[in-house]
Motif scaffolding. Structure first.
Motif, mmCIF file in Angstrom:
data_model
loop_
_atom_site.group_PDB
_atom_site.id
_atom_site.type_symbol
_atom_site.label_atom_id
_atom_site.label_comp_id
_atom_site.label_asym_id
_atom_site.label_seq_id
_atom_site.Cartn_x
_atom_site.Cartn_y
_atom_site.Cartn_z
ATOM 1 N N ILE A 149 -1.420 13.012 7.123
ATOM 2 C CA ILE A 149 -0.100 13.193 6.503
ATOM 3 C C ILE A 149 -0.270 13.351 4.996
ATOM 4 N N GLN A 150 -1.079 12.497 4.421
ATOM 5 C CA GLN A 150 -1.265 12.511 2.973
ATOM 6 C C GLN A 150 -1.876 13.828 2.520
ATOM 7 N N GLU A 151 -2.896 14.310 3.262
ATOM 8 C CA GLU A 151 -3.573 15.547 2.882
ATOM 9 C C GLU A 151 -2.660 16.762 3.023
ATOM 10 N N SER A 152 -1.813 16.755 4.062
ATOM 11 C CA SER A 152 -0.993 17.940 4.339
ATOM 12 C C SER A 152 0.319 17.969 3.563
ATOM 13 N N THR A 153 0.858 16.798 3.207
ATOM 14 C CA THR A 153 2.157 16.769 2.526
ATOM 15 C C THR A 153 2.075 16.296 1.082
ATOM 16 N N GLY A 154 0.959 15.653 0.719
ATOM 17 C CA GLY A 154 0.847 15.115 -0.624
ATOM 18 C C GLY A 154 1.547 13.787 -0.812
ATOM 19 N N LEU A 155 2.190 13.294 0.236
ATOM 20 C CA LEU A 155 2.902 12.022 0.161
ATOM 21 C C LEU A 155 1.973 10.893 0.587
ATOM 22 N N GLU A 156 1.938 9.831 -0.200
ATOM 23 C CA GLU A 156 1.105 8.688 0.151
ATOM 24 C C GLU A 156 1.526 8.131 1.507
ATOM 25 N N ALA A 157 0.568 7.900 2.398
ATOM 26 C CA ALA A 157 0.875 7.411 3.744
ATOM 27 C C ALA A 157 -0.001 6.212 4.072
ATOM 28 N N GLN A 158 0.473 5.402 5.013
ATOM 29 C CA GLN A 158 -0.257 4.194 5.415
ATOM 30 C C GLN A 158 -0.253 4.076 6.936
ATOM 31 N N THR A 159 -1.181 3.253 7.436
ATOM 32 C CA THR A 159 -1.064 2.869 8.846
ATOM 33 C C THR A 159 0.132 1.934 8.981
ATOM 34 N N ILE A 160 0.684 1.857 10.168
ATOM 35 C CA ILE A 160 1.845 0.992 10.396
ATOM 36 C C ILE A 160 1.486 -0.462 10.129
ATOM 37 N N HIS A 161 0.297 -0.865 10.567
ATOM 38 C CA HIS A 161 -0.112 -2.253 10.357
ATOM 39 C C HIS A 161 -0.182 -2.602 8.873
ATOM 40 N N ARG A 162 -0.745 -1.709 8.087
ATOM 41 C CA ARG A 162 -0.853 -1.992 6.652
ATOM 42 C C ARG A 162 0.530 -1.948 5.998
ATOM 43 N N LEU A 163 1.358 -1.008 6.409
ATOM 44 C CA LEU A 163 2.707 -0.911 5.854
ATOM 45 C C LEU A 163 3.483 -2.204 6.075
ATOM 46 N N LEU A 164 3.370 -2.758 7.289
ATOM 47 C CA LEU A 164 4.114 -3.967 7.617
ATOM 48 C C LEU A 164 3.488 -5.215 7.003
ATOM 49 N N GLY A 165 2.216 -5.158 6.646
ATOM 50 C CA GLY A 165 1.564 -6.268 5.957
ATOM 51 C C GLY A 165 1.195 -7.419 6.870
ATOM 52 N N TRP A 166 0.007 -7.325 7.468
ATOM 53 C CA TRP A 166 -0.442 -8.392 8.362
ATOM 54 C C TRP A 166 -0.833 -9.622 7.561
ATOM 55 N N MET A 167 -0.410 -10.806 8.021
ATOM 56 C CA MET A 167 -0.667 -12.055 7.293
ATOM 57 C C MET A 167 -1.521 -13.031 8.084
ATOM 58 N N GLY A 168 -2.141 -12.578 9.152
ATOM 59 C CA GLY A 168 -2.985 -13.464 9.946
ATOM 60 C C GLY A 168 -2.319 -13.915 11.229
ATOM 61 N N THR A 169 -1.022 -14.207 11.152
ATOM 62 C CA THR A 169 -0.288 -14.630 12.357
ATOM 63 C C THR A 169 0.919 -13.753 12.621
ATOM 64 N N GLY A 170 1.253 -12.886 11.723
ATOM 65 C CA GLY A 170 2.412 -12.009 11.887
ATOM 66 C C GLY A 170 2.512 -11.073 10.700
ATOM 67 N N PHE A 171 3.535 -10.211 10.726
ATOM 68 C CA PHE A 171 3.732 -9.248 9.645
ATOM 69 C C PHE A 171 4.614 -9.842 8.551
ATOM 70 N N SER A 172 4.337 -9.458 7.313
ATOM 71 C CA SER A 172 5.145 -9.973 6.203
ATOM 72 C C SER A 172 6.505 -9.291 6.147
ATOM 73 N N HIS A 173 6.600 -8.074 6.707
ATOM 74 C CA HIS A 173 7.891 -7.374 6.754
ATOM 75 C C HIS A 173 8.476 -7.457 8.160
ATOM 76 N N ASN A 174 9.736 -7.805 8.242
ATOM 77 C CA ASN A 174 10.453 -7.898 9.515
ATOM 78 C C ASN A 174 11.938 -7.757 9.223
ATOM 79 N N SER A 175 12.791 -8.108 10.182
ATOM 80 C CA SER A 175 14.231 -7.931 9.983
ATOM 81 C C SER A 175 14.770 -8.787 8.839
ATOM 82 N N ARG A 176 14.124 -9.932 8.581
ATOM 83 C CA ARG A 176 14.579 -10.808 7.499
ATOM 84 C C ARG A 176 14.031 -10.363 6.147
ATOM 85 N N TYR A 177 12.848 -9.738 6.162
ATOM 86 C CA TYR A 177 12.221 -9.252 4.936
ATOM 87 C C TYR A 177 11.861 -7.771 5.141
#
Length: 724
Positions: A381-409
């Motif tokens: 995506i990044q190479e073809s559109t020039g827009l910075e892209a991430q894996t879903i796991h990295r975007l959501l921010g893994w914290m060891g036991t869960g993601f840092s981003h969710n419905s509350r954050y």
């Protein structure tokens, strides 16, 4: 199983993580031999009895592979000193002082009056604490190995079990051996059941029945992608799993245990929900319900002040392109609706359309976020559109036991693009959609003709079939893509036709197109593979990094294991100055086979072994993976035990290739791959190639793949939940 008595003459190698050792043994007749296996804290001059068998290693010759052992308490000054130096914080001089002070009573003091160790000059309370912890772990691990040996389980699993359950390992196994299935890799129901029966758990025990029910649902999710099983199918599968000579489980008993697992106090990992006659693991039911609810909440219409047709006309003029009707529809949907889908095969302009949509959003000061299930797809995506892209796991921010981003954050962003959405499984789709702000717009991009997600769910197909989201199906193949034989062959396969492909039968023939078929019998596939590596592909100007083999399965003479060995020996042969560990060599291309959330390395990530080094008496392997945030990639450190989650990747399964593209793809086809030969598998493999696709193998195998359409129907209720 052979039994050998002897004395450890030398500890050649010891891994502190998984306790794998190589030891030089002196037998009772004074001959020496090498032995390999799992043994915590081996010590020189220790008398042991090993149980195992003789095997011939291709490099190291004859060696005794022991699966269990019996060890006597060290006797004599040197043997006791040898044992003490294996404990944390104790050197040889300190060990000698301890033995000189306590003599033959050293072990009695360690066991019964450990505080007396403070009498020895140089032992502080901190050093004593570390020493006792190390001693305790060593003894308990040895006890666990002996306990497992009595149950017919090799010592290889002892380290894994001890890392998971610690001091409670034996107690846990006796109480509920089926926890091994859920928490220790390598244990299935049959192995855990064998332990359970040997430890005295009754054949009709609730623990046994309930573990079988939960494991049946987990295996259905893992192997068939089902989110639930109809109760009748679950009962049949459980009865087969539980059946033993003289014991024939009946449906009423299984139903009673299903009902018991629906209770609020049921164990979390086994708790069930029954909806009508469908049985879910509770977590899957919650994820499906939540995903449907959150997707519905994101739906809605957005007012756009700009005249969209005028904007498209200006965009076409500025970029000297002409968007097809389907592309314009996709753009209009994306900028005016809350949730939209764009789908289509190779060469229909999905990437070009995504680029136009991103441009529209940026022109209107929207914060655009792009992501994909895999690192390779995110980089594309990044190479073809020039827009910075991430894996879903990295975007959501893994914290060891869960993601840092969710419905509350929730995530920050106004517009979200999710590429390769056909790969989305229920769990990751649930986590991602829950973290998207309710005010955002979301575009899913994918090709439903590819393989569905590896894990449970059929998210993109269910969303399309629900009919509640605007779907733009791009069908017009653009001129440049239409001229490609890769594109033509992929569409032919998808339509159930044998592709009109260039056939090469002689080594002297030239490749006249970007998609060719070396037609040969199965025994010739390895030879053809070697010819491609040695002569043809280098002649065409392709480098090692350009070439990726994609096999339908691991085993057989033309499967991943055999091809990886062949390619490794050709591209990265054994050399005296090149370090090795297990089957790996410095310079090897490897793939991660499971998610490691702590190191943010995920199933399907491909990297290169950069170094194999000794670090604090342990062998450490460094693997470098591509990373959009770091130009040089990210360097991940692996212990020997962690290498269990890594495989050679000169050849990978077609399933693992989803979300990736490679300059050159080579696909072996043999009727030996019978169980995996199907249309969407071959279609997916062909569409992974960017510049050249080479199919190697049998006509009958290709015909079978083209003709075979296995049902992609998975047991899910996402579609009806979206419609309700």
């Amino acid at each position: 199983m052979a039994e050998i008595n002897g004395t450890i003459a030398q500890v050649v190698h010891e891994n502190s993580t998984d306790h794998y050792v190589v030891i030089q043994m002196a037998s009772e007749d004074f001959s020496t031999f090498k032995a390999v296996g799992v043994m915590p804290a081996p010590q020189k001059n220790l008398d042991v009895t090993l149980y195992g068998d003789w095997r011939k290693h291709p490099t190291y010759g004859d060696q005794f592979n022991f699966t269990s052992y019996r060890i006597a308490e060290p006797v004599g000054r040197e043997s006791v000193i040898g044992f003490l130096v294996t404990l944390q914080g104790i050197g040889k001089r300190m060990a000698a002082r301890i033995v000189d002070h306590f003599g033959d009573g050293t072990f009695q003091i360690l066991e019964q009056e450990p505080e007396r160790m403070l009498e020895v000059n140089g032992i502080t309370s901190g050093k004593l604490e570390k020493m006792l912890q190390s001693y305790s772990e060593s003894r308990k691990l040895q006890n666990l190995i002996a306990f497992l040996a009595g149950l017919g389980i090799t010592a290889t699993y002892a380290g894994k079990i001890y890392r998971e359950f610690g001091d409670e390992s034996i107690t846990t196994i006796k109480r509920d051996p089926y926890l091994l299935i859920e928490r220790v890799r390598g244990f299935g129901f049959k192995r855990a059941d064998d332990i359970a029966l040997k430890t005295g758990i009754p054949i009709d025990s609730p623990i046994r029945y309930q573990a079988a029910i939960a494991d049946t649902l987990r295996q259905a999710a893992k192997q068939q992608g089902h989110c639930f099983l109809p109760q009748a199918a679950l009962i049949r599968s459980c009865a087969d799993l539980l059946r033993l000579p003289g014991h024939h489980p009946q449906a009423p008993a299984i139903i009673a245990h299903i009902q018991a697992l629906c209770a609020p106090n049921a164990p979390d990992r086994r708790r069930l929900v029954v909806e009508d006659t469908d049985v879910y693991l509770c977590r899957a039911h919650q994820a499906e319900y939540r995903l449907a609810e959150n997707l519905q909440s994101l739906c809605g219409t957005f007012k756009v002040k700009t005249d969209i047709d005028e904007w498209i006309a200006k965009y076409e003029a500025d970029n000297d392109i002409e968007l097809a009707a389907g592309q314009k529809e996709a753009l209009t949907n994306a900028v005016t609706q809350g949730v939209t889908i764009m789908t289509g095969g190779a060469g229909v302009g999905k990437t070009a359309t995504a680029k136009a949509i991103i441009e529209f959003w940026l022109d209107h000061d929207q914060r655009v976020v792009a992501c994909a299930p895999t690192g390779k797809a995110a980089l594309r995506i990044q190479e073809s559109t020039g827009l910075e892209a991430q894996t879903i796991h990295r975007l959501l921010g893994w914290m060891g036991t869960g993601f840092s981003h969710n419905s509350r954050y929730p995530l920050e962003g106004d517009c979200f693009i999710i590429d390769e959405a056909s790969m989305l499984d229920l769990a990751i789709a649930d986590a991602l959609v829950a973290a998207i702000p309710l005010s955002a717009q979301v575009l899913f991009i994918g090709d439903v003709n590819q393989l569905p997600s590896i894990a449970a769910g059929n998210v993109l197909r269910d969303m399309i079939q629900s009919g509640i989201f605007p779907v733009a199906k791009l069908t017009e193949v653009f001129r440049q893509a239409a001229a490609s034989k890769i594109t033509q062959c992929s569409y032919a396969v998808n339509d159930g036709q044998m592709p009109g492909i260039e056939v090469v039968t002689k080594a002297t023939e030239q490749f006249e197109s970007d998609c060719v078929w070396i037609k040969c019998n199965a025994p010739i596939i390895p030879k053809a593979t070697e010819w491609l590596l040695r002569e043809k592909l280098p002649e065409l100007g392709y480098r090692q990094a350009d070439i990726q083999y994609l096999a339908p399965m691991h085993k057989t003479d033309s499967g991943n294991i055999a091809i990886n060995q062949l390619v490794q020996d050709f591209w990265n042969p054994v050399q005296p100055n090149k370090r090795r560990i297990k089957q790996f060599r410095v310079g090897d291309r490897v793939i991660q086979t499971s998610n490691d959330y702590n190191q943010l390395v995920f199933n399907g990530d491909i990297g290169t072994i950069e170094s194999i080094v000794s670090k604090e008496e342990e062998t450490i392997t460094h693997i470098r993976y591509p990373d959009w945030q770091e130009p040089q990639g990210k360097l991940i450190e692996y212990s020997v035990a962690q290498l269990d989650n890594v495989m050679l990747a000169y050849s990978i399964t077609i399933h693992k290739s989803q979300g990736s593209e490679f300059p050159v793809v080579v696909i072996p086809l043999s009727t030996e791959h019978n169980i995996m030969l199907q249309r969407n598998l071959l279609y997916t493999a062909i569409t992974r190639g960017r510049r050249l696709v080479v199919l190697v193998g049998e006509e009958r195998a290709m015909q079978q793949a083209v003709n075979t359409v296995r049902s992609t129907r998975r047991h899910t209720r996402l579609q009806e939940r979206l419609q309700s």
